[in-house]
Design a protein around this motif. Structure first.
Motif, short mmCIF file in Angstrom:
data_model
loop_
_atom_site.label_atom_id
_atom_site.label_comp_id
_atom_site.label_asym_id
_atom_site.label_seq_id
_atom_site.Cartn_x
_atom_site.Cartn_y
_atom_site.Cartn_z
N HIS A 1 28.54 4.32 -14.65
CA HIS A 1 27.43 5.22 -14.33
C HIS A 1 27.53 5.61 -12.84
O HIS A 1 28.59 6.00 -12.38
CB HIS A 1 26.10 4.59 -14.72
N ASN A 2 26.46 5.45 -12.08
CA ASN A 2 26.49 5.86 -10.67
C ASN A 2 26.66 4.66 -9.73
O ASN A 2 26.13 4.66 -8.62
CB ASN A 2 25.21 6.64 -10.34
N TYR A 3 27.39 3.67 -10.16
CA TYR A 3 27.69 2.51 -9.32
C TYR A 3 29.03 1.94 -9.75
O TYR A 3 29.63 2.35 -10.75
CB TYR A 3 26.59 1.44 -9.45
N LEU A 4 29.55 1.01 -8.95
CA LEU A 4 30.83 0.36 -9.26
C LEU A 4 30.62 -1.14 -9.41
O LEU A 4 29.73 -1.72 -8.78
CB LEU A 4 31.86 0.64 -8.15
N ARG A 5 31.44 -1.76 -10.26
CA ARG A 5 31.42 -3.21 -10.43
C ARG A 5 32.79 -3.77 -10.08
O ARG A 5 33.82 -3.24 -10.51
CB ARG A 5 31.10 -3.58 -11.89
N THR A 6 32.79 -4.86 -9.32
CA THR A 6 34.03 -5.52 -8.94
C THR A 6 34.09 -6.88 -9.64
O THR A 6 33.14 -7.67 -9.57
CB THR A 6 34.09 -5.73 -7.41
N ALA B 1 15.86 11.83 -17.73
CA ALA B 1 17.03 12.70 -17.73
C ALA B 1 17.37 13.15 -16.32
O ALA B 1 18.54 13.24 -15.94
CB ALA B 1 16.78 13.91 -18.62
N ALA B 2 16.35 13.43 -15.52
CA ALA B 2 16.59 13.87 -14.15
C ALA B 2 17.26 12.78 -13.33
O ALA B 2 17.98 13.07 -12.37
CB ALA B 2 15.28 14.27 -13.49
N GLY B 3 17.07 11.53 -13.72
CA GLY B 3 17.66 10.42 -12.98
C GLY B 3 19.14 10.24 -13.22
O GLY B 3 19.76 9.39 -12.60
N ALA C 1 23.09 -1.69 -18.61
CA ALA C 1 23.44 -0.50 -17.85
C ALA C 1 22.17 0.19 -17.37
O ALA C 1 21.12 0.11 -18.01
CB ALA C 1 24.26 0.46 -18.71
N VAL C 2 22.27 0.85 -16.23
CA VAL C 2 21.18 1.66 -15.67
C VAL C 2 21.81 2.91 -15.07
O VAL C 2 23.00 2.92 -14.73
CB VAL C 2 20.38 0.89 -14.59
N PRO C 3 21.04 4.01 -14.91
CA PRO C 3 21.62 5.21 -14.31
C PRO C 3 22.01 5.00 -12.84
O PRO C 3 23.10 5.38 -12.42
CB PRO C 3 20.50 6.25 -14.44
N PHE C 4 21.12 4.39 -12.06
CA PHE C 4 21.35 4.13 -10.64
C PHE C 4 20.90 2.71 -10.32
O PHE C 4 19.99 2.18 -10.97
CB PHE C 4 20.56 5.11 -9.76
N LEU C 5 21.48 2.12 -9.29
CA LEU C 5 21.07 0.78 -8.88
C LEU C 5 19.99 0.86 -7.81
O LEU C 5 20.19 0.55 -6.63
CB LEU C 5 22.28 -0.02 -8.37
N THR C 6 18.81 1.33 -8.22
CA THR C 6 17.64 1.22 -7.37
C THR C 6 17.28 -0.26 -7.25
O THR C 6 17.77 -1.09 -8.03
CB THR C 6 16.47 1.98 -7.99
N PRO C 7 16.44 -0.63 -6.30
CA PRO C 7 16.06 -2.05 -6.22
C PRO C 7 15.55 -2.62 -7.55
O PRO C 7 15.95 -3.72 -7.96
CB PRO C 7 14.98 -2.05 -5.14
N ALA C 8 14.68 -1.88 -8.24
CA ALA C 8 14.16 -2.38 -9.52
C ALA C 8 15.27 -2.51 -10.56
O ALA C 8 15.34 -3.51 -11.29
CB ALA C 8 13.05 -1.46 -10.04
N ASN C 9 16.15 -1.51 -10.62
CA ASN C 9 17.25 -1.56 -11.58
C ASN C 9 18.25 -2.67 -11.24
O ASN C 9 18.82 -3.31 -12.13
CB ASN C 9 17.97 -0.22 -11.61
N PHE C 10 18.48 -2.87 -9.94
CA PHE C 10 19.42 -3.90 -9.51
C PHE C 10 18.89 -5.28 -9.90
O PHE C 10 19.64 -6.15 -10.34
CB PHE C 10 19.64 -3.79 -8.00
N ARG C 11 17.59 -5.49 -9.74
CA ARG C 11 17.02 -6.78 -10.14
C ARG C 11 17.22 -7.01 -11.63
O ARG C 11 17.52 -8.13 -12.06
CB ARG C 11 15.53 -6.82 -9.77
N TYR C 12 17.05 -5.97 -12.42
CA TYR C 12 17.27 -6.09 -13.86
C TYR C 12 18.73 -6.45 -14.15
O TYR C 12 19.01 -7.34 -14.97
CB TYR C 12 16.89 -4.79 -14.55
N MET C 13 19.66 -5.77 -13.48
CA MET C 13 21.08 -6.02 -13.73
C MET C 13 21.48 -7.44 -13.33
O MET C 13 22.36 -8.04 -13.95
CB MET C 13 21.93 -5.00 -12.99
N LEU C 14 20.81 -7.98 -12.31
CA LEU C 14 21.10 -9.35 -11.87
C LEU C 14 20.32 -10.39 -12.66
O LEU C 14 20.53 -11.59 -12.48
CB LEU C 14 20.80 -9.49 -10.38
#
Length: 391
Positions: free
Chosen positions: A211-216, A17-19, A254-267
């Protein structure tokens, strides 16, 4: 479940939740770098010109929601007019808040506006929803040729934001103990669509806040436009996040923020984060709305305080103005555009993403690394009928 297991689960839920947003004692408007950005780039006190209003009207998006899904509202008449403005010390400034009063206090990061949903229900006549449009421009150079870009940005407004509707059963139970899953925090106005025009005035890309990022998304590669040229956008249940229209019930990573670990998951190269849940869209109805125009300096965009109630749990506070939608170093629209251009399981994007993680400000490094491939693919996507391969 043992007591120890229960405590571990609760701690993990609190971390999750804090994230989702800043802590109660902080306001994202005070994040280092914003003061310098706005000092160098003061927002205009003038609303969009007549010509820009015509551009915004021509390309205005079409939004689709599930039948019965909570829709967007009029920011000032449906939200701000029904609540109280309070100082940082807790003193009530006013229980009758207007656009003028909100703008008087827009530069105070400690001021809090709390919406009163009960007061909203007491008003029998609902207000026509508004989408707020503004225009910005930028120049980039690709292969020695200046690229003059126009960004048409449309902000939808929701009275509150819930969590993603794709939460698993145990996640719903755990997080439900911490707050209302449908009203996680008051006000959701970062929800934006940006239509990007090339120097010939053609819409060639769409940028969506998620969320806390943008997609183009490049037109012709990841998203298509109908004959009328108006992008079709599906609104996710619960979280209000925006996605390209797709028929039927559709899940979106979806993820709350695109941290490196989250970004790898999204990709598609990393493991699914433990607490991640999908956004879900199910477009069934298209609500009508009125296109509205505010000066970029208006409190809707630039309010430094909290535009929603403070709540005990981190991540549940109201946000500042809609212009605080990304990190200060990504405030230039062209950098948001480039940083948000990535494709699931695209090997080139994966390699550039991994290289960017070796840099301190990896978002800037990634944005710069995407410039060449973005414009090469944009040229390919616009060359209708040609045999192009997207990198």
């Amino acid at each position: 479940m043992t007591r120890r297991t229960s405590l571990v689960l609760l701690c993990l839920l609190l971390i999750f939740a804090a994230g989702t947003a800043q802590a109660a004692s902080q306001n994202f408007s005070q994040y280092p770098g914003f003061a310098a950005w706005y000092a160098a780039n003061p927002p205009s006190d003038e609303p969009p010109s007549v010509g820009d209003q015509a551009l915004l009207a021509k390309h205005r998006p079409r939004f689709f929601l599930r039948a019965g899904q909570t829709g967007f509202i009029d920011f000032y008449r449906s939200y701000i007019a029904r609540g109280a403005l309070v100082s940082e010390s807790g003193a009530v400034i006013s229980k009758t808040v207007s656009a003028e009063l909100l703008n008087v206090h827009k530069n105070d990061p400690g001021v809090i506006f709390s919406h009163e949903p009960a007061a909203a229900r007491a008003h029998a006549a609902p207000q026509t929803p508004k989408i707020y449009g503004r225009v910005s421009r930028a120049n980039l150079v690709w292969l020695g040729t200046p690229q003059a870009l126009t960004f048409l940005t449309y902000n939808a407004v929701f009275a509150h934001s819930g969590l993603t509707s794709g939460l698993l059963g145990w996640q719903k139970i755990g997080l439900g103990l911490l707050g209302d899953l449908d009203d996680w925090h008051q006000l959701d106005h970062y929800t934006s669509v940006t239509v990007i025009l090339d120097q010939a005035g053609r819409a060639f890309a769409i940028m969506l806040q998620q969320h806390n990022y943008l997609r183009t998304y490049l037109v012709g590669e990841q998203i298509d436009l109908p004959q009328d040229g108006r992008p079709q956008i599906a609104v996710a249940e619960g979280s209000n996040e925006l996605y390209p229209y797709a028929e039927g019930r559709t899940s979106h990573r979806a993820v709350p923020f695109l941290t490196p670990a989250n970004f790898r998951y999204m990709l598609g190269t990393g493991r699914r984060p433990f607490f991640t849940a999908d956004d879900i869209t199910d477009p069934e109805v298209e609500p009508e709305y009125q296109l509205a125009f505010l000066a970029p300096s208006d409190a809707f965009y630039t309010f430094k305080g909290f535009l929603g109630a403070l709540r005990a749990l981190p991540g549940r506070n109201g946000p500042p103005g809609a212009d605080y939608n990304t990190l200060p170093e990504l405030k230039p629209m062209e950098l948001q555009m480039l940083a948000g251009y990535w494709r699931y399981q695209n090997q080139g994007d994966v390699l550039r993403m991994e290289a960017s993680f070796q840099r301190d400000k990896y978002w800037l490094a990634f944005a710069k690394g995407q410039l060449e491939v973005f414009f090469a693919n944009a040229a390919c996507a616009k060359a209708w009928g040609k045999d192009c391969a997207f990198d």
